[in-house]
Design an enzyme around this catalytic site. Structure first.
Site, PDB file in Angstrom:
ATOM      1  N   ASP A  34     -12.874  56.801  26.830  1.00 35.66           N
ATOM      2  CA  ASP A  34     -11.582  56.933  26.023  1.00 35.66           C
ATOM      3  C   ASP A  34     -12.048  57.974  24.909  1.00 35.66           C
ATOM      4  OD1 ASP A  34     -10.345  55.433  27.803  1.00 35.66           O
ATOM      5  OD2 ASP A  34      -9.960  53.908  26.213  1.00 35.66           O
ATOM      6  N   GLU A  36     -14.655  60.274  24.662  1.00 31.72           N
ATOM      7  CA  GLU A  36     -14.703  61.596  25.181  1.00 31.72           C
ATOM      8  C   GLU A  36     -13.404  62.277  25.141  1.00 31.72           C
ATOM      9  OE1 GLU A  36     -18.768  61.926  27.755  1.00 31.72           O
ATOM     10  OE2 GLU A  36     -17.297  60.285  28.248  1.00 31.72           O
ATOM     11  N   ASP A  38     -10.610  61.427  23.659  1.00 33.98           N
ATOM     12  CA  ASP A  38      -9.926  61.514  22.424  1.00 33.98           C
ATOM     13  C   ASP A  38     -10.830  62.696  21.709  1.00 33.98           C
ATOM     14  OD1 ASP A  38      -8.481  59.532  22.734  1.00 33.98           O
ATOM     15  OD2 ASP A  38      -9.543  57.992  21.540  1.00 33.98           O
ATOM     16  N   LEU A  84      20.896  53.657  48.968  1.00 37.48           N
ATOM     17  CA  LEU A  84      20.546  53.107  50.253  1.00 37.48           C
ATOM     18  C   LEU A  84      21.271  52.100  50.638  1.00 37.48           C
ATOM     19  CD1 LEU A  84      16.599  53.201  49.903  1.00 37.48           C
ATOM     20  CD2 LEU A  84      18.143  54.908  51.345  1.00 37.48           C
ATOM     21  N   GLU A 113       8.015  52.617  53.155  1.00 44.92           N
ATOM     22  CA  GLU A 113       7.644  52.512  51.543  1.00 44.92           C
ATOM     23  C   GLU A 113       7.944  51.306  50.906  1.00 44.92           C
ATOM     24  OE1 GLU A 113       9.486  56.000  49.885  1.00 44.92           O
ATOM     25  OE2 GLU A 113       8.760  57.335  51.736  1.00 44.92           O
ATOM     26  N   LYS A 115       9.893  49.392  48.036  1.00 40.53           N
ATOM     27  CA  LYS A 115      10.864  49.493  47.125  1.00 40.53           C
ATOM     28  C   LYS A 115      10.808  49.397  45.939  1.00 40.53           C
ATOM     29  CE  LYS A 115      16.047  49.474  47.224  1.00 40.53           C
ATOM     30  NZ  LYS A 115      16.118  49.203  45.761  1.00 40.53           N
ATOM     31  N   ASP A 117      10.818  48.839  41.925  1.00 38.67           N
ATOM     32  CA  ASP A 117      12.093  48.316  41.155  1.00 38.67           C
ATOM     33  C   ASP A 117      11.827  48.659  39.514  1.00 38.67           C
ATOM     34  OD1 ASP A 117      14.122  46.603  40.509  1.00 38.67           O
ATOM     35  OD2 ASP A 117      13.042  44.879  40.482  1.00 38.67           O
ATOM     36  N   TYR A 225       8.945  59.038  45.845  1.00 40.36           N
ATOM     37  CA  TYR A 225       9.385  58.801  46.934  1.00 40.36           C
ATOM     38  C   TYR A 225      10.304  59.669  47.738  1.00 40.36           C
ATOM     39  CZ  TYR A 225      13.583  56.841  44.435  1.00 40.36           C
ATOM     40  OH  TYR A 225      14.652  56.934  43.438  1.00 40.36           O
ATOM     41  N   LYS A 288      12.411  54.990  56.479  1.00 43.21           N
ATOM     42  CA  LYS A 288      12.970  56.220  56.577  1.00 43.21           C
ATOM     43  C   LYS A 288      12.799  56.938  57.818  1.00 43.21           C
ATOM     44  CE  LYS A 288      12.569  56.863  51.721  1.00 43.21           C
ATOM     45  NZ  LYS A 288      12.067  57.424  50.426  1.00 43.21           N
ATOM     46  N   LYS A 312      15.559  44.006  51.608  1.00 40.76           N
ATOM     47  CA  LYS A 312      15.508  43.363  50.359  1.00 40.76           C
ATOM     48  C   LYS A 312      14.684  42.318  50.666  1.00 40.76           C
ATOM     49  CE  LYS A 312      17.823  45.822  47.029  1.00 40.76           C
ATOM     50  NZ  LYS A 312      18.524  44.789  46.019  1.00 40.76           N
ATOM     51  N   CYS A 406      28.739  14.165  20.598  1.00 33.55           N
ATOM     52  CA  CYS A 406      28.379  15.668  20.516  1.00 33.55           C
ATOM     53  C   CYS A 406      26.994  15.648  19.780  1.00 33.55           C
ATOM     54  CB  CYS A 406      29.297  16.346  19.523  1.00 33.55           C
ATOM     55  SG  CYS A 406      28.835  17.799  19.092  1.00 33.55           S
ATOM     56  N   CYS A 409      27.361  16.969  15.939  1.00 34.90           N
ATOM     57  CA  CYS A 409      28.435  16.596  15.047  1.00 34.90           C
ATOM     58  C   CYS A 409      28.521  14.725  15.118  1.00 34.90           C
ATOM     59  CB  CYS A 409      29.534  16.950  14.592  1.00 34.90           C
ATOM     60  SG  CYS A 409      30.668  17.029  15.787  1.00 34.90           S
ATOM     61  N   CYS A 424      33.680  18.577  22.698  1.00 36.03           N
ATOM     62  CA  CYS A 424      33.512  18.054  21.492  1.00 36.03           C
ATOM     63  C   CYS A 424      35.106  18.500  20.825  1.00 36.03           C
ATOM     64  CB  CYS A 424      32.386  18.364  20.691  1.00 36.03           C
ATOM     65  SG  CYS A 424      32.609  18.047  18.864  1.00 36.03           S
ATOM     66  N   CYS A 430      32.715  20.819  13.387  1.00 35.79           N
ATOM     67  CA  CYS A 430      31.408  20.860  14.245  1.00 35.79           C
ATOM     68  C   CYS A 430      30.702  22.062  14.034  1.00 35.79           C
ATOM     69  CB  CYS A 430      31.773  20.643  15.530  1.00 35.79           C
ATOM     70  SG  CYS A 430      30.576  20.753  16.692  1.00 35.79           S
TER      71      CYS A 430
END
Ligand code: IVH
Length: 667
Positions: A34, A36, A38, A84, A113, A115, A117, A225, A288, A312, A406, A409, A424, A430
């Protein structure tokens, strides 16, 4: 260093940094430390500042974003971004395969592939450079989020290799990695902000942020995709996506090619059981047909390709411990039991509580304190407890019993005959009911009062300054601005917001009153039928039930509401403050153009919110239905429209229209 030397060095640094970005963010194999990295970046930024003639928006230095905030501009997609068709059953996949084989007689390949999310994105590249990035929007037009997308490190701004076409579009899913999600939410909670419900919301929320330098701080990632263009190097999907990998795109290694359905099934089984091990959320598998020629032969239905389908995964279930049951008091006094659970991650979100709805549900569950319970949650669905693991019940456990008084109250609870809820009855004394009613009154769908939120209402109530929504209109600037955290500016905002609320039409005022069982739709019907609060006040049960959709329960609740002097006084005070208690003319003039037509709205839209579209329809005499049936005339379909709704609409030959088509219809 002269200008020519600077140019050479800048170009070299950009190339080198692009290579390191690719190794780090796409291949996950960092080539340098990191530190180097930077140093190189620092040198590049220094040179670019000194020699602004070499500015290039595609430079890796530009990924840090900018502070300028702009609303998004809408751009049209070159070809629509379709969704789809999907299924949860392997049998339906067999049907999909059969349908294809009816049309195609030659041998063919499937590409499988994951899916992903997240949020769909379309990127256009011109001569190897990122030209624009557009969200899916309503499928036809989306938001131009190029500035934000430029900050995503795994998206190449300049391509490598040489066999990419001069112009092409590539689509993918912007995702929020799982490992960063819980950290983001803890940080948000610590700042008092609402946590995101799941990584998908985090990705779409981040992508739509106005300040791209804030986006740059979030670890968004993108998996690709789909690729389209006139001069792609191969005549098939898998091979083109593999080529795109060599141009610098992150095309996930799980993509696979198969010749028969059994292998597709094994792929599904593998990823259903191994999805936890992935660094990002998936909600299924996409299948596909590989060849473009065959894809063309198969073509599309109205909204989805016939050459692809998504399978799914079923909602995830986990076991966790029931720690307690608490009781919430709503604004209408309804008591809702809520199960407090030992926190557990399910479908990407941490679940700590689940509603048990009412006393009957609680009874059916038969909980004992500290029982182990099964919790289920699908992508969109609210978590629910589906049962108790009886054989794990702790020894000497005591049963959970519904309360009689309740919790706020102490008033004895009542249950109205024929209703599932306990209430209530202490409406005027209340605290959560009083605050809840005012919070409902100011809420977006009701009076939509700018400057006021739940926290301010809490503050004003605790200070003894308000006891009803009418009190809001009597607050002075002095009273408001002395409150902790509220300066004079906020106080003025609140006063302006209240003043503007005098324009809110009667139907929303009626909804804002918070009469039990009078939701938005019923309020609209009542406003249309009775035109003024004076007419409604005197309506009898037998008159009310003659109105379409008003049953005895609603009618009784209305009569009861208007028989209470406290409510009548509230209405009269609101009226004195200029709040509309009569239907406005506009509604009446517009009504009629959609008379007799029924609509179902699904998805999200570019120009209006779902509620606004519903209002447009109703104001013109149309009817909004919640589900598709033979009575539906139109399905208005937006981004992420419910696939089952689309499917059913197609089956029933219901016309599917876009937001724009609806607006054209209304004129
Ligand atoms: S293909 C014409 N492949 O799912 C087909 N979509 O329901 C275009 N998605 O809008 C989509 N992973 O946002 C495709 N491997 C994948 C995907 C994928 C996630 C999303 C995408 C699309 C939605 C369709």
């Amino acid at each position: 260093m002269n200008q020519e030397e600077a140019r050479t060095r800048i170009y070299k640094l950009r190339k080198e940094l692009n290579k390191h970005n690719h190794s780090y963010y796409v291949l996950s194999q960092p080539g340098i430390s990191d530190y180097e990295y930077d140093l190189l970046m620092h040198e590049l930024i220094g040179l670019e500042n000194k020699y602004p003639v070499f500015f290039d928006s595609n430079s890796p230095s530009q990924r840090v974003g900018s502070d300028i905030s702009k609303e998004f501009v809408q751009l049209e997609h070159q070809s629509p971004m379709l969704s789809l068709g999907n299924t949860y059953s392997l049998e339906e996949l067999q049907d999909f395969d059969k349908r294809i084989k009816k049309i195609i007689s030659e041998e063919f390949e499937y590409v499988c592939e994951l899916k992903y999310d997240g949020t769909a994105i379309s990127l256009t590249y011109l001569n190897g450079k990122l030209e624009r990035a557009v969200t899916r929007g309503d499928g036809t037009r989306g938001d131009d989020v190029t500035r934000n997308v430029r900050t995503i490190k795994s998206i190449p701004l300049v391509l490598s290799g040489d066999n990419f076409p001069d112009k092409f579009e590539i689509r993918g899913e912007i995702i929020f990695p799982k490992k960063d999600f819980s950290r983001l939410n803890s940080e948000r909670e610590a700042r008092g902000e609402m946590p995101f419900a799941n990584p998908r919301n985090a990705s779409s929320g981040t992508l739509k942020m106005k300040n791209s330098s804030e986006v740059a701080k979030r670890p968004l990632d993108c998996q690709f995709y789909f690729i389209l263009g006139d001069n792609l190097p191969f005549p098939s999907h898998f091979e083109n996506l593999s080529a795109a990998r060599s141009w610098g795109f992150k095309v996930p290694g799980q993509m696979a090619k198969y010749k028969n359905l059994d292998d597709v099934f094994s792929y599904i089984e593998k990823w259903d059981s191994e999805r936890e091990s992935l660094p990002f959320e998936i909600d299924g598998v996409v299948i596909k047909v590989n060849s473009f020629k065959l894809q063309n032969e198969l073509g599309f239905t109205a909204k989805t390709p016939r050459w692809a389908i998504s399978y799914k995964f079923k909602a995830e279930q986990v076991e966790t411990r029931l720690l307690n049951v608490v009781y919430q008091v709503g604004r209408t006094g309804v008591i809702t039991p809520v199960a407090i659970l030992e926190p557990v991650v399910i479908a990407g979100s941490t679940i700590k509580r689940a509603s048990v709805h009412n006393a009957d549900q609680l009874g059916l569950m038969g909980f004992y304190y500290r029982d182990m319970v099964y919790v289920e949650k699908g992508g969109e669905i609210i978590p629910k407890i589906i049962g108790v693991v009886i054989n794990k019940r702790p020894e000497n456990a005591t049963p959970v019993e519904f309360i009689n008084e309740c919790p706020e109250c102490g008033t004895k609870l009542i249950r109205i005959e024929g209703e599932a809820n306990h209430y209530c009855p202490n409406t005027t004394g209340c605290p959560p009911q009083i605050k809840g009613r005012i919070e409902h009154f100011i809420s977006r769908k009701a009076m939509d009062i700018e400057g006021l939120g739940e926290e301010t209402i809490e503050l004003l109530y605790n200070e003894g300054l308000i006891k009803s929504s009418a009190d809001l209109y009597e607050l002075t600037i002095d009273q408001l601005s002395i409150l902790e955290r509220l300066g004079e500016k906020s106080a003025n905002n609140i006063r302006n917001g209240l003043s503007m609320s005098r324009e809110v039409p009667f139907q929303r005022v009626l909804f804002a009153l918070g009469i039990r069982h009078v939701g938005e739709t019923i309020a609209k019907i009542l406003a249309r039928e009775y035109l003024s609060i004076d007419a409604l006040k005197t309506a009898r049960i037998e008159d009310l039930i003659l109105v379409e959709e008003i049953g005895e329960k609603i009618a009784k609740s209305l009569v009861q509401y208007f028989s209470d002097p406290v409510n009548l006084e509230l209405i009269s005070r609101l009226e004195q403050h200029g709040i509309q208690m009569k239907s406005d003319k506009e509604t009446e003039i517009h009504s009629g153009s959609l008379n007799g037509l029924s609509f179902v709205i699904s998805g999200t839209f570019a120009k209006f919110s779902r509620d606004e579209l519903k209002e447009l329809i109703e104001n013109r005499g149309g009817k909004n239905l919640s589900g598709i049936s033979s009575k539906t005339n139109f399905l208005v379909s937006g981004e992420n429209a419910g696939p089952s709704k689309l499917q059913k609409a197609q089956e029933l030959n219901i016309i599917i229209i876009s937001e724009q088509e609806l607006l054209d219809m209304i004129g």
